[in-house]
Design a protein around this motif. Sequence first.
Motif, short mmCIF file in Angstrom:
data_model
loop_
_atom_site.label_atom_id
_atom_site.label_comp_id
_atom_site.label_asym_id
_atom_site.label_seq_id
_atom_site.Cartn_x
_atom_site.Cartn_y
_atom_site.Cartn_z
N ILE A 7 49.41 39.48 39.51
CA ILE A 7 48.40 40.25 40.24
C ILE A 7 49.14 41.01 41.34
CG2 ILE A 7 46.34 40.15 41.67
CD1 ILE A 7 45.70 37.48 40.32
N GLU A 8 48.99 42.35 41.34
CA GLU A 8 49.75 43.17 42.29
C GLU A 8 48.99 44.46 42.58
OE1 GLU A 8 53.52 44.30 40.74
OE2 GLU A 8 54.28 45.07 42.66
N TRP A 9 49.05 44.92 43.83
CA TRP A 9 48.44 46.20 44.24
C TRP A 9 49.53 47.25 44.18
CZ3 TRP A 9 46.37 47.74 49.74
CH2 TRP A 9 45.42 48.77 49.60
N GLN A 10 49.56 47.98 43.10
CA GLN A 10 50.64 48.93 42.87
C GLN A 10 50.25 50.34 43.31
OE1 GLN A 10 51.35 48.46 38.63
NE2 GLN A 10 53.02 47.02 39.01
N ASN A 11 51.14 50.94 44.12
CA ASN A 11 51.00 52.33 44.54
C ASN A 11 49.60 52.68 45.07
OD1 ASN A 11 53.68 52.84 43.60
ND2 ASN A 11 52.86 53.06 41.52
N PRO A 12 49.13 51.96 46.08
CA PRO A 12 47.82 52.32 46.64
C PRO A 12 47.86 53.71 47.26
CG PRO A 12 48.97 50.79 48.09
CD PRO A 12 49.79 50.87 46.84
N LYS A 13 46.76 54.42 47.16
CA LYS A 13 46.67 55.76 47.72
C LYS A 13 46.66 55.70 49.24
CE LYS A 13 44.08 57.54 43.76
NZ LYS A 13 42.82 58.17 43.31
N PRO A 14 47.23 56.70 49.91
CA PRO A 14 47.29 56.69 51.38
C PRO A 14 45.91 56.60 52.04
CG PRO A 14 48.74 58.39 50.49
CD PRO A 14 47.93 57.87 49.35
N GLU A 15 44.89 57.14 51.37
CA GLU A 15 43.56 57.14 51.97
C GLU A 15 42.77 55.87 51.68
OE1 GLU A 15 43.14 59.19 47.91
OE2 GLU A 15 44.59 59.11 49.56
N THR A 16 43.38 54.88 50.99
CA THR A 16 42.68 53.65 50.65
C THR A 16 42.93 52.57 51.70
OG1 THR A 16 42.93 54.14 48.29
CG2 THR A 16 42.38 51.87 48.90
N LEU A 17 41.83 51.97 52.16
CA LEU A 17 41.93 50.89 53.15
C LEU A 17 41.69 49.52 52.52
CD1 LEU A 17 42.39 50.42 56.17
CD2 LEU A 17 39.92 50.58 56.50
N PHE A 18 40.69 49.42 51.66
CA PHE A 18 40.34 48.19 50.96
C PHE A 18 40.05 48.54 49.51
CE2 PHE A 18 39.86 44.84 54.11
CZ PHE A 18 39.71 43.69 53.35
N GLU A 19 40.52 47.70 48.55
CA GLU A 19 40.26 48.01 47.15
C GLU A 19 40.25 46.72 46.33
OE1 GLU A 19 41.69 51.23 43.78
OE2 GLU A 19 43.12 50.59 45.33
N LYS A 20 39.26 46.62 45.44
CA LYS A 20 39.18 45.46 44.57
C LYS A 20 40.18 45.61 43.44
CE LYS A 20 35.91 42.72 41.87
NZ LYS A 20 34.51 42.59 41.41
N TRP A 21 40.95 44.55 43.18
CA TRP A 21 41.95 44.58 42.12
C TRP A 21 41.27 44.48 40.76
CZ3 TRP A 21 43.31 41.32 38.13
CH2 TRP A 21 44.53 41.61 37.49
N THR A 22 41.64 45.41 39.89
CA THR A 22 41.15 45.37 38.51
C THR A 22 42.03 46.26 37.66
OG1 THR A 22 39.27 45.77 37.04
CG2 THR A 22 39.53 47.27 38.89
N GLU A 23 42.12 45.93 36.38
CA GLU A 23 42.88 46.77 35.46
C GLU A 23 42.29 46.61 34.06
OE1 GLU A 23 47.48 47.50 33.93
OE2 GLU A 23 47.05 46.12 35.56
N ASN A 24 41.46 47.58 33.71
CA ASN A 24 40.82 47.58 32.39
C ASN A 24 40.04 46.29 32.12
OD1 ASN A 24 41.94 50.10 31.73
ND2 ASN A 24 43.84 49.12 31.06
N GLY A 25 39.41 45.76 33.15
CA GLY A 25 38.60 44.58 32.97
C GLY A 25 39.37 43.29 32.81
N ASP A 26 40.66 43.27 33.20
CA ASP A 26 41.47 42.07 33.03
C ASP A 26 40.86 40.88 33.76
OD1 ASP A 26 43.39 43.17 31.46
OD2 ASP A 26 44.66 43.78 33.13
N GLU A 27 40.81 39.75 33.10
CA GLU A 27 40.45 38.50 33.75
C GLU A 27 41.71 37.86 34.28
OE1 GLU A 27 38.43 36.24 30.82
OE2 GLU A 27 36.76 37.65 30.64
N ILE A 28 41.57 37.03 35.27
CA ILE A 28 42.76 36.48 35.92
C ILE A 28 42.88 34.97 35.76
CG2 ILE A 28 42.79 38.32 37.65
CD1 ILE A 28 41.54 36.30 39.59
#
Length: 343
Positions: free
Chosen positions: A13-34
């Motif tokens: 689980i990793e937050w890759q290359n977040p956009k400069p304008e993003t402050l908070f973001e829910k992690w998801t990738e094509n509906g992946d379960e963890i």
Amino acid sequence: MSNSFRSQLRSVIEWQNPKPETLFEKWTENGDEIKNASKLIVGPGQGCLFVYEGKVEGVFEEEGLYDLKTGNIPFWTTIKNIMYTFESAHKVGIFFYRKAEMQNIRWGTPSPITYKDPVYNFPVGLGAFGNFSFKITTPVDFFTNVIAGDDYYPVKAIQKVILSRITQPISDFLANASFSYVEIDKHRNEIAAFSQNSSAQIFDELGFKLLDFRIEGTSFDEETKTRIGRIADMSAEAQAMKELGVSYQDYQQLEALKNMAKNEGGGNIGMQMGAGLGMGQMLGNMMNNQGQQSTPQQNTPSQPQPQSDDPVQKLEKLKKMFDAGLIDEQEYKQKKQEILSQF
């Protein structure tokens, strides 16, 4: 290999290359379960929240690589059991957030800040703009009180939160200040510092801190500009009358005679002539009085002609009155001809 099967093997689980304008973001990738995830990577300037059924169950605030299969993370055993036991109805939400300082964020008042000018006693509509810097200090409070469970929260959204709460301290400061609208820019740093300090507790409860707050410039709404323009015109007239030795009462009488001469309401020639004669006589008296005030009296037999009767001096004063806007061009030419006829 199907997407469903790859989901079951999700291992990082990793937050890759977040956009400069993003402050908070829910992690998801094509509906992946963890539920089979084994590693969590928290990058520099990042943090991570684990949320289950709307409640924050754990916080990762330090950057690094975390092994989620081990039981050495206090809250992880419970979450791991949830992920292994349930698949769809009880998924865990993972939110990454920007822990680094957010600097030089632009702001501007969406509508004028209103207050009463303490010197001129009229309502003022003030606009302001500048920049601020902030940092999330308590991510759980920020997630609960500001984001309220949204999957995505951009930096620009915090501008509304700050402006909605910081404009009131600005208004309060201006209402209690002893300086007028002309001194606003001189006190911008003082206003900004007061507003930042006054709202510090409010933002602390929301989970973030203003590191600095700057007012770079101000402006006024159209109604305020109109009032300021009238004050400027009146001040200029008052200064011109003072330099010419004309009292405000004389100026009002002159304006009244000018309005009568124009006879905007109808064609009474007698009234026009009478007003014109009265205006000419008043202009002469105003110039004579000014000459007497500006030149010391010398009651000696060697001065047969008083200084106030000097045609050259009268012409100079008449020109000053014309330049100051106290008389119009027609009045200036008419009175000038009367003075020249004395030569």
